[in-house]
Design a protein around this motif. Structure first.
Motif, PDB file in Angstrom:
ATOM      1  N   LYS A 148       0.820  -1.212   0.000  1.00 41.37           N
ATOM      2  CA  LYS A 148       0.000   0.000   0.000  1.00 41.37           C
ATOM      3  C   LYS A 148       0.857   1.266   0.000  1.00 41.37           C
ATOM      4  O   LYS A 148       0.550   2.238  -0.708  1.00 41.37           O
ATOM      5  CB  LYS A 148      -0.935  -0.001   1.220  1.00 41.37           C
ATOM      6  N   ASP A 149       1.960   1.257   0.794  1.00 43.86           N
ATOM      7  CA  ASP A 149       2.816   2.455   0.821  1.00 43.86           C
ATOM      8  C   ASP A 149       3.906   2.414  -0.264  1.00 43.86           C
ATOM      9  O   ASP A 149       4.793   3.263  -0.313  1.00 43.86           O
ATOM     10  CB  ASP A 149       3.422   2.678   2.206  1.00 43.86           C
ATOM     11  N   GLU A 150       3.814   1.370  -1.111  1.00 46.41           N
ATOM     12  CA  GLU A 150       4.677   1.225  -2.295  1.00 46.41           C
ATOM     13  C   GLU A 150       6.149   0.994  -1.973  1.00 46.41           C
ATOM     14  O   GLU A 150       7.020   1.231  -2.805  1.00 46.41           O
ATOM     15  CB  GLU A 150       4.514   2.421  -3.240  1.00 46.41           C
ATOM     16  N   SER A 151       6.440   0.509  -0.759  1.00 51.10           N
ATOM     17  CA  SER A 151       7.816   0.088  -0.498  1.00 51.10           C
ATOM     18  C   SER A 151       8.038  -1.337  -1.015  1.00 51.10           C
ATOM     19  O   SER A 151       9.169  -1.760  -1.242  1.00 51.10           O
ATOM     20  CB  SER A 151       8.149   0.172   0.997  1.00 51.10           C
ATOM     21  N   TYR A 152       6.927  -2.079  -1.199  1.00 52.92           N
ATOM     22  CA  TYR A 152       6.943  -3.348  -1.923  1.00 52.92           C
ATOM     23  C   TYR A 152       6.131  -3.169  -3.199  1.00 52.92           C
ATOM     24  O   TYR A 152       5.211  -2.337  -3.248  1.00 52.92           O
ATOM     25  CB  TYR A 152       6.281  -4.467  -1.114  1.00 52.92           C
ATOM     26  N   LEU A 260       7.475 -10.575  -5.925  1.00 54.20           N
ATOM     27  CA  LEU A 260       7.340  -9.527  -4.918  1.00 54.20           C
ATOM     28  C   LEU A 260       8.718  -8.920  -4.673  1.00 54.20           C
ATOM     29  O   LEU A 260       9.654  -9.626  -4.290  1.00 54.20           O
ATOM     30  CB  LEU A 260       6.782 -10.108  -3.619  1.00 54.20           C
ATOM     31  N   THR A 261       8.846  -7.630  -4.943  1.00 52.07           N
ATOM     32  CA  THR A 261      10.149  -6.979  -4.840  1.00 52.07           C
ATOM     33  C   THR A 261      10.090  -5.798  -3.882  1.00 52.07           C
ATOM     34  O   THR A 261       9.027  -5.241  -3.595  1.00 52.07           O
ATOM     35  CB  THR A 261      10.633  -6.469  -6.209  1.00 52.07           C
ATOM     36  N   ILE A 262      11.278  -5.428  -3.388  1.00 54.84           N
ATOM     37  CA  ILE A 262      11.425  -4.199  -2.609  1.00 54.84           C
ATOM     38  C   ILE A 262      11.666  -3.078  -3.602  1.00 54.84           C
ATOM     39  O   ILE A 262      12.599  -3.144  -4.407  1.00 54.84           O
ATOM     40  CB  ILE A 262      12.600  -4.306  -1.624  1.00 54.84           C
ATOM     41  N   LYS A 263      10.811  -2.089  -3.576  1.00 51.50           N
ATOM     42  CA  LYS A 263      10.895  -1.021  -4.573  1.00 51.50           C
ATOM     43  C   LYS A 263      12.175  -0.209  -4.403  1.00 51.50           C
ATOM     44  O   LYS A 263      12.560   0.141  -3.282  1.00 51.50           O
ATOM     45  CB  LYS A 263       9.679  -0.095  -4.453  1.00 51.50           C
ATOM     46  N   GLU A 264      12.817   0.091  -5.523  1.00 56.18           N
ATOM     47  CA  GLU A 264      14.045   0.877  -5.498  1.00 56.18           C
ATOM     48  C   GLU A 264      13.733   2.365  -5.388  1.00 56.18           C
ATOM     49  O   GLU A 264      12.755   2.858  -5.949  1.00 56.18           O
ATOM     50  CB  GLU A 264      14.862   0.629  -6.761  1.00 56.18           C
ATOM     51  N   LYS A 265      14.603   3.067  -4.662  1.00 55.10           N
ATOM     52  CA  LYS A 265      14.472   4.522  -4.590  1.00 55.10           C
ATOM     53  C   LYS A 265      14.954   5.125  -5.898  1.00 55.10           C
ATOM     54  O   LYS A 265      15.571   4.453  -6.732  1.00 55.10           O
ATOM     55  CB  LYS A 265      15.299   5.067  -3.430  1.00 55.10           C
TER      56      LYS A 265
END
Length: 273
Positions: A148-152, A260-265
């Motif tokens: 939901k917070d787009e960190s994933y 499922l990935t950890i979103k890159e900055k």
């Protein structure tokens, strides 16, 4: 607690074509007997309950097990082109495997799928692939919050394109998410991630209660494949030379559709989980 991960087939439906072009009123095709023999149903589960009705257009069916743990053999004497389908519901498959083990009968799903697709020229019409992650410290609610917070983010494994939140649905109570759905239930490929420990503890007769009691956390990643996707999985498994590669192939089936990935900055560094 020890970390445990398993890969299994949770639910499966297989279709065998009927050779006869026509059947008499309520005639049972020979393929029904062949399926009963191949699966050793009567030896493992006893005599089935005959039903003069079916599902999804089938006119007749045999039911093994009970309403909460059942296996169905379905056919239509009116429309032989529909073939004979054997449907293993999740609890029915578990019951079948448990009773087979008690009777020292080996159940080899790699061999079964191979026989259906090669010997009988049939196909897999549905297959649910389950990955259980036990005592890994994972939380369905935490995954939902990070999505939901787009960190994933979920990516399509083939195209690497992001799967938007509009294609996801969450279910839960008491302010916590217990289930995440990805894609539509009507699609050929559908994913659910859910709190298996909570589900197991909710029903003492489910067969998972004792195992759930002895775990700290337990999430299940379950991919449901139907129609063309299921056909392809069956065909691919029938062509595998080494049965030891079956489980790794089943995992690949999931990651081809969802990663499922950890979103890159923006600076290329990955955010912390």
């Amino acid at each position: 607690m020890k970390k445990i991960n398993t890969v299994s087939i949770d639910q499966i439906s297989l279709m065998v074509p009927i050779k006869a072009s026509a059947l008499d009123n309520n005639e049972t095709p020979d393929e029904v007997q062949a399926i009963k023999h191949m699966f050793q149903f009567n030896n493992i589960l006893g005599k089935p309950e005959e039903q003069n009705h079916g599902l999804n257009g089938y006119t007749n069916s045999l039911k093994y097990g009970n309403d909460s743990a059942k296996i169905l053999i379905l056919w239509s004497w009116k429309q032989t082109w529909m073939g004979v389908t054997v449907m293993f519901y999740g609890q029915g498959k578990k019951l079948y495997e448990s009773l087979a083990k008690m009777n020292e009968i080996n159940i080899d799903w790699f061999d079964i799928i191979n026989q259906v697709c090669v010997k009988f020229k049939g196909h897999v019409s549905r297959i649910d692939i389950a990955v259980d992650l036990i005592n890994y410290g994972f939380s369905v609610n935490s995954i939902a919050e990070k999505l939901k917070d787009e960190s994933y983010e979920f990516l399509n494994g083939k195209t690497k394109r992001k799967i938007g939140l509009e294609k996801m649905k969450t279910i839960g109570n008491s302010g916590e998410v217990d289930i995440i759905y990805v894609n539509s239930r009507k699609s050929d490929a559908f994913l659910r991630i859910y709190n298996k420990r909570k589900q197991g503890l909710s029903n003492k007769s489910s067969g998972y209660y004792t195992q759930a009691q002895n775990t700290k956390d337990w999430i299940r990643i379950e991919a449901e494949f139907k129609h063309r996707e299921a056909h392809k999985i069956g065909d691919d498994l029938a062509q595998l030379v080494d049965s030891n590669k079956m489980h790794s192939y089943l995992v690949d089936c999931i990651t081809r559709h969802w990663i499922l990935t950890i979103k890159e900055k923006d600076d290329g560094e990955k955010e912390g989980a």
